[in-house]
Design an enzyme around this catalytic site. Structure first.
Site, mmCIF file in Angstrom:
data_model
loop_
_atom_site.group_PDB
_atom_site.id
_atom_site.type_symbol
_atom_site.label_atom_id
_atom_site.label_comp_id
_atom_site.label_asym_id
_atom_site.label_seq_id
_atom_site.Cartn_x
_atom_site.Cartn_y
_atom_site.Cartn_z
ATOM 1 C CB ILE A 22 35.830 28.678 34.182
ATOM 2 C CG1 ILE A 22 34.593 29.325 33.560
ATOM 3 C CG2 ILE A 22 36.334 27.528 33.310
ATOM 4 C CD1 ILE A 22 34.850 30.039 32.245
ATOM 5 C CE1 TYR A 171 38.591 38.675 28.445
ATOM 6 C CE2 TYR A 171 37.117 38.537 26.557
ATOM 7 C CZ TYR A 171 37.600 38.016 27.739
ATOM 8 O OH TYR A 171 37.105 36.820 28.207
ATOM 9 C CE LYS A 175 40.115 35.288 27.635
ATOM 10 N NZ LYS A 175 40.558 34.185 28.515
ATOM 11 C CB THR A 206 32.482 33.513 36.708
ATOM 12 O OG1 THR A 206 32.826 34.692 35.956
ATOM 13 C CG2 THR A 206 32.355 32.313 35.762
#
Length: 266
Positions: A22, A171, A175, A206
């Site tokens: 990204i 995680y 975020k 990705t």
């Protein structure tokens, strides 16, 4: 092609900009949008050099500051942004893309060191980078092309900052923290004509999501749940980022823009 719609003069700063993820897509999108002064960083020096080369292919006359390092290191971040200020005298767009995924574990299986690493890179690193950018933006006047905007910060969060999934507590928490940090900063810096928003990507194609068979298999249910039933591309996230940086988003503040193929609505 990302970046073709918006015209973005000034100086852009992108973290996590190495390789084909990204951050690299955002950096190239800025170059396509007329931004000729670009600062990039990534922990991987080789992949960062590939992004630098790609920017120069788009605009051979682009001025690029490229420095590898760890964005969770306060000294590195402050030194990097000070260098941007010295080289370019301003900073108009800061896009904080650097982040890591972590292992597929429940909380009782997760080591404290693994939790600390995710939190340090994803949340603390984003905060450090955003803080340094905001400090520089406060010292400058708006560009003539953006008379109501002294600067724009876009943090990269995740669809998993909005909703949760199994085996990813650290995680998801990191975020979610980015989303609420974004909202708080948006309140604090509105009076200074600085806009702060974030983008919440879904599963994006990705190296982090396709780098191993285990990770690809782990993410497959999320792709199947999303109505569009595919991974997004880094360029699709870059389009959202550039929109939030642009004058077209001049009244958007503290927003978490979900770009996930419909995952969170399903």
């Amino acid at each position: 092609m990302a970046g073709a719609v918006f015209r973005l003069p000034g100086v852009a700063y992108i973290t996590g900009a190495g390789g084909t993820g990204i951050g690299a897509a955002v950096a190239k999108a800025f170059a396509r949008s007329g931004c000729s002064r670009i600062a990039i960083t990534d922990i991987n020096k080789k992949s960062l050099e590939s992004t630098r080369d790609a920017i120069l292919e788009i605009n051979p006359r682009a001025q690029i500051t490229s420095r590898d390092g760890d964005i969770s290191d306060e000294g590195f971040v402050d030194s990097l942004v000070a260098g941007i200020s010295k080289s370019f005298a301003r900073l108009d767009y800061a896009v904080n893309c650097a982040g890591i995924l972590g292992e597929n574990l429940r909380s009782h299986e997760t080591k404290t060191s693994a939790f600390d690493l995710i939190t340090k890179v994803n949340y603390k690193g984003t905060w450090l980078s955003s803080r340094a950018a905001l400090s520089q933006m406060l010292q400058q006047q708006p560009l003539s092309e953006h008379p109501r905007q002294r600067g724009a910060v876009v943090n990269i969060a995740s669809q998993l900052g909005v909703v949760a999934r199994p085996n990813a507590a650290a995680y998801c928490a990191s975020k979610s923290a980015i989303i609420n940090m974004t909202r708080s900063d948006a309140i604090d810096y509105s009076q200074d004509e600085i806009r702060v928003n974030c983008v919440c990507p879904g599963v994006i194609e990705t190296p982090m999501t396709t780098g191993s068979e285990e990770v690809t298999e782990r993410l497959k249910p999320a792709i199947d749940i999303a109505p569009m039933r595919r991974m997004g591309t880094p360029e699709e996230i870059a389009d959202a980022v550039l929109f939030l940086c642009s004058p077209q988003a001049s009244f958007i503040q503290g927003h978490a823009l979900v770009v996930d193929g419909g995952y969170t609505i399903n």
